[in-house]
Write a protein that holds these residues in place. Structure first.
Motif, PDB file in Angstrom:
ATOM      1  N   ILE A 562       0.864  -1.177   0.000  1.00 51.66           N
ATOM      2  CA  ILE A 562       0.000   0.000   0.000  1.00 51.66           C
ATOM      3  C   ILE A 562       0.902   1.228   0.000  1.00 51.66           C
ATOM      4  O   ILE A 562       1.697   1.432   0.928  1.00 51.66           O
ATOM      5  CB  ILE A 562      -0.928   0.021   1.224  1.00 51.66           C
ATOM      6  N   ALA A 563       0.795   2.044  -1.030  1.00 50.13           N
ATOM      7  CA  ALA A 563       1.686   3.192  -1.178  1.00 50.13           C
ATOM      8  C   ALA A 563       1.426   4.229  -0.086  1.00 50.13           C
ATOM      9  O   ALA A 563       0.319   4.327   0.467  1.00 50.13           O
ATOM     10  CB  ALA A 563       1.506   3.823  -2.555  1.00 50.13           C
ATOM     11  N   VAL A 564       2.461   4.993   0.228  1.00 53.74           N
ATOM     12  CA  VAL A 564       2.362   6.074   1.201  1.00 53.74           C
ATOM     13  C   VAL A 564       2.727   7.378   0.505  1.00 53.74           C
ATOM     14  O   VAL A 564       3.621   7.417  -0.342  1.00 53.74           O
ATOM     15  CB  VAL A 564       3.268   5.812   2.423  1.00 53.74           C
ATOM     16  N   GLU A 565       2.016   8.446   0.853  1.00 54.96           N
ATOM     17  CA  GLU A 565       2.267   9.747   0.243  1.00 54.96           C
ATOM     18  C   GLU A 565       2.540  10.783   1.333  1.00 54.96           C
ATOM     19  O   GLU A 565       2.139  10.623   2.490  1.00 54.96           O
ATOM     20  CB  GLU A 565       1.062  10.186  -0.593  1.00 54.96           C
ATOM     21  N   GLY A 566       3.241  11.833   0.954  1.00 56.53           N
ATOM     22  CA  GLY A 566       3.405  12.969   1.845  1.00 56.53           C
ATOM     23  C   GLY A 566       4.523  12.866   2.855  1.00 56.53           C
ATOM     24  O   GLY A 566       4.537  13.617   3.840  1.00 56.53           O
ATOM     25  N   ILE A 567       5.479  11.958   2.655  1.00 52.94           N
ATOM     26  CA  ILE A 567       6.630  11.890   3.572  1.00 52.94           C
ATOM     27  C   ILE A 567       7.455  13.164   3.415  1.00 52.94           C
ATOM     28  O   ILE A 567       7.804  13.556   2.292  1.00 52.94           O
ATOM     29  CB  ILE A 567       7.500  10.659   3.274  1.00 52.94           C
TER      30      ILE A 567
END
Length: 625
Positions: A562-567
């Motif tokens: 599951i991709a993560v965004e906004g790091i």
């Protein structure tokens, strides 16, 4: 020679050995081995498609083939195709020729070949209605003196480890072909002669090196172990110390009822700790004798390493080096293999269990001074995160059982290996870049206080969850010189915490989920770049099995990241550095993406694009005029 002085007897023995196995006292050290990509197989390496896979993935090293106890126990038996070696053809000569040809074919594709070499685990039966079987059949009838030299003893049982009652050490845990598993004694000089003969033959078959496994000293009570342990105690303790500490009045004639190796930490004692320390030192002496001095006298650049076990950093009852003195830890080994067993091959994200071995990887990296290592995670599903985890922490992906016959698995292995190869300058011989040092409590472990590792785990996981850039060092080899580059040094004497309270002293800061691990490195011989590695373990987990245990899945199709965004990142820079550019790389994209970066003094701020499993941010620098 009755009545001859000991020095004369020693000289006679050495001359006799030299006739067949001349070994220089101090062979030249080979150049440091460096590699970034490895595949290892105990099964499937005989598949018709294996060489095509190697040509596609282009690893630096292929671990394949067998040259020790597994081979000589099973190659000639009907069980040759089964566990553990899964040999491709039957017959000692026939299978040996097959390995020779396969090694040559792999060499044409570029990789080095490292064979598996089991040094103590022997399958067979000394006798029966059909005569000896397994290893004992090989020793009696199939030993080829033209290839291996003369047999060191007539009766192979004279090579075995012994129980307290004098019987050979054997079990029937696996019952391969309804045969028992016997254990050879590494302290038996005649067994070392066998191992040297097998080493020589493996080199002649085209092996570039050996990954040595089953390097165990169990509770053997044979005369060789009794004598060696007495000598160890005499060298380490005075007569008075032996009497007062261990109630041993006459060590020269003392017969030990046990000489244990691994044992439950709760059941240890000062004498048992010495037994374990002796076991690990004596195993290292065998390793040096057979593979370092003898093996490298035949092939100076011989690659050698031990297949060891770490689990979740288990000590005293695990880790073949837990009591080994620091000056011997990994000495003269080319690379390390550490198995994490079932400790890191499943996730339980609701409990923040990421199925990772990041902490183990950093411990091995620090203890081994940044030389190559790999982790055997028995991971056949989360292929991308397993490769990324090692790449991010200075290791050599990927460990055990890469499923090249599955098209989806193969595509990801090839994709990730291609990414590592294309960006080789970022990985090969790189150096960690960290702001905190966490010390592993080897001093406490050596004192029998294995519970100190619990505090280490808690601190390590708190640092990981807080996204702090940190290295791990064994505390016994950490001095003021090594402490100088770090803003903070943390030991198990610090209070265990769930999360490190906010970075201090200007450390780098990251905003990212707990399912992301972050590390940093500097390319070899390049001080004008900092590389940040981001590994995302978040995924769509499979429901538990009927027994409630984690469902490990059946290939990369079940990894489901599951991709993560906004790091976001706020990274501390070296004093006086100017950011030239910041770019993002990932196996999931072609080429690099330039990031908008904001430098504020000695810091740079930026936001990552969407991260699926693995990404690298290159911060390229130049110095102020």
């Amino acid at each position: 020679v009755p009545g001859a002085p000991m020095r004369v007897l020693t000289a006679v023995c050495l001359l006799a050995c030299a006739a067949t196995q001349a070994v220089p006292a101090d062979p030249p050290k080979p150049a440091r081995t460096e590699f970034t990509r490895l595949v290892a197989h105990w099964d499937g390496y005989g598949d018709a498609d294996y060489l095509k896979f190697v040509g596609e993935a282009r690893p630096d090293v292929c671990q394949l083939g067998f040259y020790g106890g597994h081979f000589y126990s099973l190659a000639h038996t009907p069980e040759f195709k089964g566990y553990p070696a899964h040999l491709p053809v039957q017959g000692v000569a026939e299978c040996g020729k097959w390995f020779e040809d396969r090694n040559a074919a792999v060499h044409k594709l570029g990789p080095k070949v490292v064979g598996h070499f089991n040094v103590t685990f022997l399958v067979g039966e000394p006798d029966g209605k059909d005569g000896p079987r397994g290893f004992f059949k090989f020793y009696r009838d199939l030993w080829d003196e033209k290839e291996l030299g003369p047999k060191p003893v007539k009766d192979p049982l004279d090579l075995m480890a012994r129980n307290a009652d004098g019987t050979p050490m054997a079990s029937k845990q696996y019952s391969i072909g309804q045969m028992r598993e016997f254990t050879a004694c590494l302290n038996n000089p005649h067994w070392r002669t066998v191992l040297k003969a097998w080493t020589k033959h493996g080199i002649q078959q085209g092996c570039d090196g050996f990954m040595i496994n089953y390097f165990y000293r169990h509770n053997c009570l044979c005369e060789h172990c009794q004598l060696a342990f007495r000598a160890y105690l005499r060298e380490r303790f005075s007569t008075d110390e032996l009497r007062t500490r261990f109630a041993i009045a006459d060590v020269a004639n003392h017969r030990f009822a046990e000489i244990v190796s691994w044992h439950p930490a709760a059941e240890t004692s000062p004498l048992r700790l010495e037994m374990l320390r002796f076991s690990q030192i004596s195993n290292k002496q065998v390793f040096d004798d057979v593979f370092v001095r003898y093996g490298r006298s035949l092939k100076p650049d011989l690659i050698v390493g031990q297949w060891n076990h770490l689990g979740d950093l288990s000590q005293i009852d695990g880790d073949e080096r837990c009591l080994l003195p620091s000056e011997l830890w990994g000495k003269d080994e080319s690379y390390l293999w550490y198995s994490t067993g079932g400790a890191a091959n499943f996730t339980d994200l609701k409990k923040n269990v990421l199925g990772e071995a990041t902490l183990q990887a950093r411990y091995i990296r620090g203890a081994f001074s940044d030389r190559p290592y790999t982790l055997g995670k028995y991971e056949g599903t989360r292929i991308r995160s397993a490769i990324a985890e090692l790449a991010a922490n200075g290791g050599a992906p990927m460990g055990f059982y890469t499923r090249f016959t599955n098209p989806e698995d193969r595509a990801e292995i090839v994709r990730y290996f291609r990414f590592l190869r294309q960006n080789d300058a970022l990985y090969r011989a790189n150096r960690p870049h960290s702001e905190v040092a966490l010390l592993f409590p080897r001093k406490e472990v050596h004192a029998g206080k294995a519970e100190s590792v619990d505090a280490f785990r808690k601190l390590g996981r708190a640092l990981l969850d807080s996204h702090i850039l940190f290295d791990v060092w064994p505390d016994e080899s950490f001095d003021e010189g090594r402490a100088a580059p770090y803003g903070r040094v943390i030991t198990v004497k610090d209070q265990p915490v769930e999360r490190i309270a906010g970075p201090t002293d200007g450390m780098s800061r990251f905003t990212a989920p707990d399912s992301v691990r972050i590390s940093a490195s500097r390319p070899a011989k390049n001080d004008d770049e900092i590389d940040l590695h981001f590994v995302n373990y978040n995924r769509q987990e499979l429901p538990p099995g009927p027994d409630g245990q984690p469902n490990l899945g059946s290939g990369v199709v079940d990894e489901k990241p599951i991709a993560v965004e906004g790091i976001t990142a706020d990274v501390r820079l070296p004093a006086g550095a100017i950011v030239r550019q910041v770019s993002f790389l990932s196996p999931e994209q072609d080429g690099a993406t330039l990031l908008e970066a904001n430098q504020q003094g000695d810091r740079v701020l930026f936001t990552l694009p969407k991260l699926l499993v693995y990404g690298v941010v290159r911060i390229e620098l130049k110095s102020r005029p």
